[in-house]
Motif scaffolding. Structure first.
Motif, PDB file in Angstrom:
ATOM      1  N   GLU A   1      26.614  -7.409  -4.811  1.00  0.00           N
ATOM      2  CA  GLU A   1      26.999  -8.772  -5.167  1.00  0.00           C
ATOM      3  C   GLU A   1      28.336  -9.144  -4.521  1.00  0.00           C
ATOM      4  O   GLU A   1      28.539 -10.276  -4.076  1.00  0.00           O
ATOM      5  CB  GLU A   1      27.098  -8.912  -6.693  1.00  0.00           C
ATOM      6  CG  GLU A   1      25.837  -8.562  -7.446  1.00  0.00           C
ATOM      7  CD  GLU A   1      24.729  -9.607  -7.257  1.00  0.00           C
ATOM      8  OE1 GLU A   1      24.998 -10.677  -6.682  1.00  0.00           O
ATOM      9  OE2 GLU A   1      23.594  -9.340  -7.712  1.00  0.00           O
TER      10      GLU A   1
ATOM     11  N   GLU B   1      17.415 -12.233  -1.945  1.00  0.00           N
ATOM     12  CA  GLU B   1      17.055 -12.530  -3.334  1.00  0.00           C
ATOM     13  C   GLU B   1      16.541 -11.294  -4.060  1.00  0.00           C
ATOM     14  O   GLU B   1      16.875 -11.048  -5.228  1.00  0.00           O
ATOM     15  CB  GLU B   1      16.008 -13.636  -3.373  1.00  0.00           C
ATOM     16  CG  GLU B   1      15.686 -14.122  -4.772  1.00  0.00           C
ATOM     17  CD  GLU B   1      14.752 -15.320  -4.778  1.00  0.00           C
ATOM     18  OE1 GLU B   1      14.463 -15.834  -5.862  1.00  0.00           O
ATOM     19  OE2 GLU B   1      14.303 -15.732  -3.682  1.00  0.00           O
ATOM     20  N   SER B   2      15.744 -10.505  -3.370  1.00  0.00           N
ATOM     21  CA  SER B   2      15.180  -9.306  -4.001  1.00  0.00           C
ATOM     22  C   SER B   2      16.224  -8.221  -4.234  1.00  0.00           C
ATOM     23  O   SER B   2      15.983  -7.269  -4.989  1.00  0.00           O
ATOM     24  CB  SER B   2      14.040  -8.746  -3.141  1.00  0.00           C
ATOM     25  OG  SER B   2      14.535  -8.358  -1.858  1.00  0.00           O
ATOM     26  N   GLU B   3      17.388  -8.329  -3.578  1.00  0.00           N
ATOM     27  CA  GLU B   3      18.439  -7.322  -3.702  1.00  0.00           C
ATOM     28  C   GLU B   3      19.414  -7.631  -4.841  1.00  0.00           C
ATOM     29  O   GLU B   3      20.253  -6.790  -5.178  1.00  0.00           O
ATOM     30  CB  GLU B   3      19.226  -7.222  -2.389  1.00  0.00           C
ATOM     31  CG  GLU B   3      18.386  -6.838  -1.189  1.00  0.00           C
ATOM     32  CD  GLU B   3      17.781  -5.455  -1.340  1.00  0.00           C
ATOM     33  OE1 GLU B   3      18.490  -4.550  -1.815  1.00  0.00           O
ATOM     34  OE2 GLU B   3      16.593  -5.287  -1.009  1.00  0.00           O
ATOM     35  N   GLN B   4      19.328  -8.821  -5.400  1.00  0.00           N
ATOM     36  CA  GLN B   4      20.273  -9.197  -6.444  1.00  0.00           C
ATOM     37  C   GLN B   4      19.952  -8.481  -7.750  1.00  0.00           C
ATOM     38  O   GLN B   4      18.799  -8.199  -8.063  1.00  0.00           O
ATOM     39  CB  GLN B   4      20.271 -10.717  -6.627  1.00  0.00           C
ATOM     40  CG  GLN B   4      20.816 -11.442  -5.393  1.00  0.00           C
ATOM     41  CD  GLN B   4      20.787 -12.950  -5.547  1.00  0.00           C
ATOM     42  OE1 GLN B   4      19.847 -13.500  -6.082  1.00  0.00           O
ATOM     43  NE2 GLN B   4      21.823 -13.605  -5.057  1.00  0.00           N
TER      44      GLN B   4
ATOM     45  N   ARG C   1      22.151 -20.709   2.606  1.00  0.00           N
ATOM     46  CA  ARG C   1      20.865 -20.798   1.913  1.00  0.00           C
ATOM     47  C   ARG C   1      19.878 -19.762   2.446  1.00  0.00           C
ATOM     48  O   ARG C   1      19.162 -19.100   1.680  1.00  0.00           O
ATOM     49  CB  ARG C   1      20.295 -22.202   2.059  1.00  0.00           C
ATOM     50  CG  ARG C   1      19.004 -22.416   1.267  1.00  0.00           C
ATOM     51  CD  ARG C   1      18.582 -23.867   1.243  1.00  0.00           C
ATOM     52  NE  ARG C   1      18.300 -24.383   2.574  1.00  0.00           N
ATOM     53  CZ  ARG C   1      19.064 -25.224   3.242  1.00  0.00           C
ATOM     54  NH1 ARG C   1      20.191 -25.649   2.699  1.00  0.00           N
ATOM     55  NH2 ARG C   1      18.735 -25.657   4.445  1.00  0.00           N
TER      56      ARG C   1
ATOM     57  N   THR D   1      26.617 -12.989 -12.171  1.00  0.00           N
ATOM     58  CA  THR D   1      25.521 -12.201 -11.615  1.00  0.00           C
ATOM     59  C   THR D   1      24.849 -11.420 -12.735  1.00  0.00           C
ATOM     60  O   THR D   1      25.323 -11.401 -13.871  1.00  0.00           O
ATOM     61  CB  THR D   1      26.035 -11.207 -10.568  1.00  0.00           C
ATOM     62  OG1 THR D   1      26.867 -10.219 -11.235  1.00  0.00           O
ATOM     63  CG2 THR D   1      26.842 -11.904  -9.502  1.00  0.00           C
TER      64      THR D   1
ATOM     65  N   GLN E   1      27.656  -9.887  -0.893  1.00  0.00           N
ATOM     66  CA  GLN E   1      27.129 -11.234  -0.707  1.00  0.00           C
ATOM     67  C   GLN E   1      28.247 -12.265  -0.742  1.00  0.00           C
ATOM     68  O   GLN E   1      28.273 -13.206   0.058  1.00  0.00           O
ATOM     69  CB  GLN E   1      26.103 -11.563  -1.785  1.00  0.00           C
ATOM     70  CG  GLN E   1      25.554 -12.991  -1.669  1.00  0.00           C
ATOM     71  CD  GLN E   1      24.607 -13.367  -2.794  1.00  0.00           C
ATOM     72  OE1 GLN E   1      24.114 -12.489  -3.509  1.00  0.00           O
ATOM     73  NE2 GLN E   1      24.353 -14.651  -2.952  1.00  0.00           N
TER      74      GLN E   1
ATOM     75  N   ARG F   1      20.818 -16.308   1.083  1.00  0.00           N
ATOM     76  CA  ARG F   1      20.443 -16.106  -0.312  1.00  0.00           C
ATOM     77  C   ARG F   1      18.945 -15.858  -0.447  1.00  0.00           C
ATOM     78  O   ARG F   1      18.518 -15.051  -1.284  1.00  0.00           O
ATOM     79  CB  ARG F   1      20.861 -17.324  -1.128  1.00  0.00           C
ATOM     80  CG  ARG F   1      22.384 -17.444  -1.277  1.00  0.00           C
ATOM     81  CD  ARG F   1      22.789 -18.686  -2.030  1.00  0.00           C
ATOM     82  NE  ARG F   1      24.244 -18.750  -2.177  1.00  0.00           N
ATOM     83  CZ  ARG F   1      24.885 -19.770  -2.746  1.00  0.00           C
ATOM     84  NH1 ARG F   1      24.200 -20.812  -3.216  1.00  0.00           N
ATOM     85  NH2 ARG F   1      26.203 -19.761  -2.834  1.00  0.00           N
ATOM     86  N   GLN F   2      18.164 -16.543   0.336  1.00  0.00           N
ATOM     87  CA  GLN F   2      16.721 -16.314   0.291  1.00  0.00           C
ATOM     88  C   GLN F   2      16.376 -14.909   0.765  1.00  0.00           C
ATOM     89  O   GLN F   2      15.511 -14.239   0.194  1.00  0.00           O
ATOM     90  CB  GLN F   2      15.999 -17.358   1.153  1.00  0.00           C
ATOM     91  CG  GLN F   2      16.062 -18.770   0.587  1.00  0.00           C
ATOM     92  CD  GLN F   2      15.468 -19.806   1.529  1.00  0.00           C
ATOM     93  OE1 GLN F   2      15.071 -19.486   2.667  1.00  0.00           O
ATOM     94  NE2 GLN F   2      15.399 -21.051   1.082  1.00  0.00           N
TER      95      GLN F   2
ATOM     96  N   GLU G   1      19.227  -7.599 -11.495  1.00  0.00           N
ATOM     97  CA  GLU G   1      18.605  -8.161 -12.687  1.00  0.00           C
ATOM     98  C   GLU G   1      19.033  -7.336 -13.901  1.00  0.00           C
ATOM     99  O   GLU G   1      18.935  -6.107 -13.891  1.00  0.00           O
ATOM    100  CB  GLU G   1      17.077  -8.151 -12.564  1.00  0.00           C
ATOM    101  CG  GLU G   1      16.543  -9.064 -11.465  1.00  0.00           C
ATOM    102  CD  GLU G   1      15.027  -9.103 -11.451  1.00  0.00           C
ATOM    103  OE1 GLU G   1      14.412  -8.495 -12.357  1.00  0.00           O
ATOM    104  OE2 GLU G   1      14.456  -9.746 -10.544  1.00  0.00           O
TER     105      GLU G   1
END
Length: 509
Positions: free
Chosen positions: A287, A106-109, A99, A132, A290, A102-103, A111
């Motif tokens: 991704e 988060e900004s690296e995932q 967790r 993703t 991660q 992931r926090q 969009e």
């Protein structure tokens, strides 16, 4: 553990089992009523649990029949392999670590940009189903068969400068496996950080003799749910079937090939081994990174020296999660499935199959489709879609091979074309829809991949590797024998019985 030590332990265990058996036989008269009582009560106790499991009805029925008609064997098999994923709980610290990871990232995932959604509307749909975000600047290169895959992997390992993350379901101890292992040791000795993760069941032949040189060279090694764990009964059925390498956060490899000489066609029984892998470079690698780190944290149970911040604090985030867009290349997405209620790959597959207008081409080594996927194929076939399935001409597993061939008659009735690969074994897990949309990864077209395994697939829309995949399909059709009704009518009674028998257990395979 040395070979001699292992043999000594096996000999002692065999003697202990023999002594126990003699004791049971000696006291059989006294134990018989107790054994009969247990055989009567135990199926009802376990059957009650099975009734409330969140699994397919076919799976429930298969387990119930096994437990009631073969009580002791059935109970042992269910405890080992039949428990549902809701009993497969992560250690609390591990959940906290994941967790926190992931926090932090988060900004690296990724969009999905409006332009990609406009060009490929399905990317947004897949994202809603759990995939993703889609990226339009990740390069993809198809690697056909073992020689191409291992050559590319070894070259990338040799060029690594910072870290190598490697994860496999099956990692042998043969010639190519030692070659990969020694390449990892060499880079670790050059101060490249190396992490080696293997599935505890799929790679069970890995022993201390194989691992010790890795650890001596400061390679970090972890087993994903080792079968020798005290909680064996909770995790033996939920395997990590993913294949993944991430190098320097910039290059990734995934697909159908594990590490072993058979993937180079050196198995005398199977002969030529046809498979497909994928090399990626660009934002989608983040991704995949991660995914590896989460698996690593889980396998290490959040060990103090390998915590989330080692990968994603302010200092390490740019080291592991690199953002280097490549040239424009359609769109790519990652789909991941885990045991339990996470059925992203199944849902994504259903949605993609529904999109087909002209053709659906599939390669899979294990053809045991869940009913919902079979229904989608039937509807597509009735709609005039050209559906072709490429399956092995020779199987590597007796049960799965015969269970797969049971479906041939049902598929032919639906005007679905089946091609048996004539160069023996095909292990690729690929899908091509209308020549424009593709899936390449680790998931088979069967119950286990859809519901029980940790799996991964790369979805692609109009990428450069799709044309390469189209060519491989055409070659596979040429190398295959198309199944027809005349072939099915020639089946012997013994063959038909074997297929029907294996089909009963198909939800368990």
């Amino acid at each position: 553990m040395s070979s001699l030590k292992r043999r000594v332990i096996q000999f002692i265990a065999a003697i202990a089992i023999l002594i126990l058996l003699l004791i049971v036989l000696f006291w059989i008269d006294a134990l018989l009523p107790i054994l009969i009582f247990i055989a009567i009560v135990m199926p009802f106790v376990i059957g009650w649990q099975i009734l409330f499991d969140q699994v397919q009805p076919q799976g429930k029925l298969a387990w119930l029949l096994t437990v009631f008609f073969i009580p002791y064997f059935g109970a042992f098999a269910w405890v080992l392999f039949g428990r549902t994923p809701r009993r497969h709980r992560r250690i609390k610290r591990t959940s906290t670590e994941i967790r926190m990871l992931r926090q932090a990232i988060e900004s690296e995932q990724i969009e999905t940009s409006p332009d990609l959604v406009t060009a490929y509307p399905l990317t947004r749909t897949l994202e809603k189903l759990g995939a993703t975000g889609a990226d339009g600047h990740t390069s993809t290169k198809l690697l056909v068969n073992g020689e191409a895959k291992f050559e590319a992997v070894l070259q990338a390992i040799e060029q690594a400068t910072d870290h190598i993350h490697l994860q496999y379901y099956l990692f042998r101890t043969d010639e190519i496996s030692l070659k990969v292992r020694d390449a990892l040791i060499k880079k670790s000795n050059e101060d490249v950080t190396v992490r080696f993760l293997y599935d505890g069941l799929g790679s069970q032949e890995i022993g201390e003799d194989f691992i010790r040189p890795l650890r001596d060279s400061r390679v970090h090694v972890e087993a994903f749910d080792p079968v020798v764990h005290p909680l064996l009964v909770f995790n033996a059925n939920f395997r990590n079937h993913q294949k993944l390498i991430v190098i320097d956060g910039r290059i990734a490899f995934t697909g159908g090939l594990n590490v072993g000489d058979e993937y180079l066609g050196k198995d005398e029984k199977l002969g030529f081994w046809r498979d497909t892998h994928l090399r990626l470079e660009g934002p989608l690698v983040r991704e995949l990174q991660q995914l590896f780190v989460e698996n690593w944290l889980y396998a290490g149970h959040g060990a103090r020296e390998e915590t989330w911040d080692l990968f994603a604090d302010e200092t390490n985030l740019p080291r592991y999660f690199v953002n280097e867009p490549q040239g424009k290349n359609g769109a790519t997405q990652l789909l991941v499935t885990s045991p339990g209620q996470d059925v992203t790959i199944r849902d994504g597959l259903i949605r993609l199959l529904m999109e087909a207008k002209e053709s659906i081409w599939i390669t899979t080594p294990y053809l045991i489709p869940p009913p919902e996927l079979l229904a989608i194929l039937e509807v597509a076939s009735k709609s005039g879609v050209d559906i072709r399935l490429v399956v092995p001409g020779k199987g590597d597993e007796w049960f799965s091979f015969h269970a797969s061939e049971y479906y041939f008659e049902e598929l032919l009735k639906r005007n679905i074309r089946i091609y048996k690969y004539n160069r023996h074994f095909i292990h690729a897990k690929t899908l091509l829809i209308d020549g424009k949309i593709a899936l390449v990864g680790s998931a088979n077209f069967d119950f286990r991949s859809m519901y029980l395994n940790h799996e991964m697939m790369i979805a692609q829309f109009d990428t450069t590797s799709i044309q390469e995949l189209h060519e491989t399909f055409l070659n596979d059709f040429e190398e295959s024998i198309q199944v027809d009704w005349a072939m099915l009518r020639k089946k012997s009674t013994v063959k038909r019985f074997a297929e029907a028998f294996c089909h009963i257990f198909s939800p368990l395979l």
